[in-house]
Design a protein around this motif. Sequence first.
Motif, PDB file in Angstrom:
ATOM      1  N   PHE A  38       2.801   5.732  -9.620  1.00  8.95           N
ATOM      2  CA  PHE A  38       1.476   5.153  -9.218  1.00  8.95           C
ATOM      3  C   PHE A  38       0.716   6.369  -8.539  1.00  8.95           C
ATOM      4  O   PHE A  38      -0.457   6.584  -8.844  1.00  8.95           O
ATOM      5  CB  PHE A  38       1.401   3.615  -8.739  1.00  8.95           C
ATOM      6  CG  PHE A  38       1.972   2.785  -9.553  1.00  8.95           C
ATOM      7  CD1 PHE A  38       1.745   2.694 -10.833  1.00  8.95           C
ATOM      8  CD2 PHE A  38       2.620   1.766  -8.933  1.00  8.95           C
ATOM      9  CE1 PHE A  38       1.998   1.674 -11.782  1.00  8.95           C
ATOM     10  CE2 PHE A  38       3.005   0.680  -9.926  1.00  8.95           C
ATOM     11  CZ  PHE A  38       2.761   0.675 -11.326  1.00  8.95           C
TER      12      PHE A  38
ATOM     13  N   GLY B  22      -2.154  -2.627  -0.083  1.00  2.00           N
ATOM     14  CA  GLY B  22      -0.491  -3.098  -0.131  1.00  2.00           C
ATOM     15  C   GLY B  22       0.004  -4.232  -1.016  1.00  2.00           C
ATOM     16  O   GLY B  22       0.677  -5.099  -0.803  1.00  2.00           O
TER      17      GLY B  22
ATOM     18  N   LEU C   8       7.975   2.544   9.073  1.00  2.00           N
ATOM     19  CA  LEU C   8       6.879   2.975   8.367  1.00  2.00           C
ATOM     20  C   LEU C   8       5.548   3.504   9.087  1.00  2.00           C
ATOM     21  O   LEU C   8       4.750   4.248   8.663  1.00  2.00           O
ATOM     22  CB  LEU C   8       6.404   1.544   7.709  1.00  2.00           C
ATOM     23  CG  LEU C   8       7.471   0.931   6.511  1.00  2.00           C
ATOM     24  CD1 LEU C   8       6.721  -0.540   5.932  1.00  2.00           C
ATOM     25  CD2 LEU C   8       7.241   2.008   5.283  1.00  2.00           C
TER      26      LEU C   8
ATOM     27  N   ASP D 290      -1.190   3.598   2.918  1.00  2.14           N
ATOM     28  CA  ASP D 290      -0.631   2.344   3.187  1.00  2.14           C
ATOM     29  C   ASP D 290       0.457   2.075   4.227  1.00  2.14           C
ATOM     30  O   ASP D 290       1.022   0.965   4.266  1.00  2.14           O
ATOM     31  CB  ASP D 290      -0.118   1.544   1.790  1.00  2.14           C
ATOM     32  CG  ASP D 290       1.128   2.537   1.230  1.00  2.14           C
ATOM     33  OD1 ASP D 290       1.443   3.640   1.966  1.00  2.14           O
ATOM     34  OD2 ASP D 290       1.735   1.985   0.117  1.00  2.14           O
TER      35      ASP D 290
ATOM     36  N   ARG E  29       2.184  -5.465   3.175  1.00  2.94           N
ATOM     37  CA  ARG E  29       3.434  -5.092   2.578  1.00  2.94           C
ATOM     38  C   ARG E  29       4.712  -5.874   2.763  1.00  2.94           C
ATOM     39  O   ARG E  29       5.344  -6.234   2.003  1.00  2.94           O
ATOM     40  CB  ARG E  29       3.594  -3.651   2.618  1.00  2.94           C
ATOM     41  CG  ARG E  29       2.635  -2.745   1.795  1.00  2.94           C
ATOM     42  CD  ARG E  29       2.428  -1.386   2.281  1.00  2.94           C
ATOM     43  NE  ARG E  29       3.781  -0.670   1.979  1.00  2.94           N
ATOM     44  CZ  ARG E  29       4.190   0.265   2.661  1.00  2.94           C
ATOM     45  NH1 ARG E  29       3.373   0.774   3.837  1.00  2.94           N
ATOM     46  NH2 ARG E  29       4.901   1.059   2.529  1.00  2.94           N
TER      47      ARG E  29
END
Length: 213
Positions: A35, A56, A122, A160, A169
């Motif tokens: 993607f 997300g 993250l 994100d 997420r």
Amino acid sequence: MNIILLGYPGSGKGTQAKVLSQKLGLFHVSTGDIFREELAKDTPLGLEVSGYLSAGRLVPDRLVLEVLKSRLSKETRGLLFDGFPRTVEQAEGLDAWFDSRETTLDAVIFLNVPEAEVAKRLGDRRTCPKCGKIYNLGTKPPQKPDICDTCNEKLITRDDDTPGVIWKRLQVYKDQTEPLLAYYKSSGNFYEADGGQAPESVAAKIAAMLDGK
Ligand code: ADP
Ligand code: ZN
């Protein structure tokens, strides 16, 4: 051999997938990478998925399955899925697709990492926009601050990987992806690895689990 890697965003699926696919001669299928590539190339598919990625949220199942089937129709190697399936619906779609190709799933590997740890990973993640190399400000920083060791490019934070979207997420994972653990646990091919260790030792554990498969 066909393998699925399961786990929270930030559990190390991408890192392990690169090592494992090389070692076992499998084709690495990362739906997230697919993607992002489409998005970078401004294709119609990229446009269609862009809102989901930046928020997300999950790309709709129908679209994910369609994209994969068309991308994989001519692939003859074994497959290593990273970031797919993410819903029970996708898992059912994958089962049906394996059936139609008269092949089967050999292993589902769950990389177990606590939620607080993945949230931190993250937030600390930086990516090279040129070569794709992934850094972590805490555990694997670049030599020069914010600069890729390999290509001298300025590192970026993925859209994100910002606090609000990270939170979203993680929620989406708990709501929609975690049910897959129960889905696969009864399959007899389910393996769990402690994903909190250093990448090399996680890779060694997985290799040992798959030995003899
Ligand atoms: P991470 O695992 O770190 O969240 P990915 O690169 O796997 O990152 O996925 C990034 C985003 O791409 C997801 O938040 C989602 O919007 C979309 N995506 C990737 N794989 C899927 C999938 N199988 N189903 C639906 N959406 C997906
Ligand atoms: Zn780079």
